[in-house]
Write a protein that holds these residues in place. Sequence first.
Motif, PDB file in Angstrom:
ATOM      1  N   VAL A   1       7.866  44.086  23.802  1.00 43.62           N
ATOM      2  CA  VAL A   1       8.681  45.305  23.674  1.00 43.62           C
ATOM      3  C   VAL A   1       8.159  46.374  24.637  1.00 43.62           C
ATOM      4  N   ILE A   2       6.861  46.558  24.661  1.00 44.83           N
ATOM      5  CA  ILE A   2       6.272  47.558  25.554  1.00 44.83           C
ATOM      6  C   ILE A   2       6.616  47.229  26.999  1.00 44.83           C
ATOM      7  N   GLY A   3       6.509  45.958  27.363  1.00 48.11           N
ATOM      8  CA  GLY A   3       6.769  45.540  28.740  1.00 48.11           C
ATOM      9  C   GLY A   3       8.178  45.862  29.216  1.00 48.11           C
ATOM     10  N   ARG A   4       9.141  45.866  28.308  1.00 49.08           N
ATOM     11  CA  ARG A   4      10.517  46.197  28.686  1.00 49.08           C
ATOM     12  C   ARG A   4      10.704  47.694  28.940  1.00 49.08           C
ATOM     13  N   HIS A   5       9.848  48.517  28.369  1.00 51.19           N
ATOM     14  CA  HIS A   5      10.021  49.968  28.482  1.00 51.19           C
ATOM     15  C   HIS A   5       8.938  50.650  29.318  1.00 51.19           C
ATOM     16  N   ASP A   6       7.744  50.077  29.344  1.00 47.19           N
ATOM     17  CA  ASP A   6       6.617  50.708  30.060  1.00 47.19           C
ATOM     18  C   ASP A   6       5.660  49.635  30.534  1.00 47.19           C
ATOM     19  N   PRO A   7       6.036  48.908  31.601  1.00 50.01           N
ATOM     20  CA  PRO A   7       5.180  47.808  32.083  1.00 50.01           C
ATOM     21  C   PRO A   7       3.753  48.236  32.423  1.00 50.01           C
ATOM     22  N   ASP A   8       3.578  49.464  32.870  1.00 50.14           N
ATOM     23  CA  ASP A   8       2.225  49.931  33.194  1.00 50.14           C
ATOM     24  C   ASP A   8       1.337  49.987  31.967  1.00 50.14           C
ATOM     25  N   ALA A   9       1.905  50.232  30.804  1.00 51.72           N
ATOM     26  CA  ALA A   9       1.111  50.306  29.573  1.00 51.72           C
ATOM     27  C   ALA A   9       0.466  48.973  29.271  1.00 51.72           C
ATOM     28  N   ILE A  10       1.121  47.874  29.614  1.00 54.35           N
ATOM     29  CA  ILE A  10       0.555  46.546  29.383  1.00 54.35           C
ATOM     30  C   ILE A  10      -0.685  46.363  30.256  1.00 54.35           C
ATOM     31  N   ARG A  11      -0.582  46.766  31.514  1.00 56.86           N
ATOM     32  CA  ARG A  11      -1.716  46.634  32.419  1.00 56.86           C
ATOM     33  C   ARG A  11      -2.889  47.498  31.971  1.00 56.86           C
TER      34      ARG A  11
END
Length: 180
Positions: free
Chosen positions: A169-179
Amino acid sequence: MDGDPGRTTGNPAAALAGLTTAAREGWAAENRAAAQRLIACYALLQECWREYGHGIDGSHEARPGHAVVDGLVAAAGYVVAAMSISARRAEKMLSFSWELHTRYPAILEAMAAGLMEQRVAELLARQMATVRGDVLEQVQRQVVDDYLNGVAAGIRLGDKALRDEVDAVIGRHDPDAIRL
């Protein structure tokens, strides 16, 4: 009935159904109680911040001859006295209550409804810690909705699978947050 919830003589299926319902009701009550505790902790923290300020941030003028007391430290002292827990645990509880109220209200709503236990709430909050503020509301709402829909459908994810779902879910909205 002999005092056990759901216990009926001669009908094991009814007894099991009643006991399962009693266990579920206890779980939901425990979740609501955890939410109530965190709501009270947040109110206590707010009151202590009003009374004592936010430490050495200039929010309260120190009086000559008086120590500066941080509101968080003061609130932790009250929580320690009320709950017989360590100061470190009290500070973590207060910090989590602040996060739920300011960053993750959908998680707190699910807990207050009895649908999410604190352990899961903490896991979800940790996973979303690096999400940008401008998309956080949307991300956390979807994360909570997905979790609750899964629970209602009988899906019980382990911690790793749950973190992976949140990351998707995070990756769809804020890919940088995953990194991060």
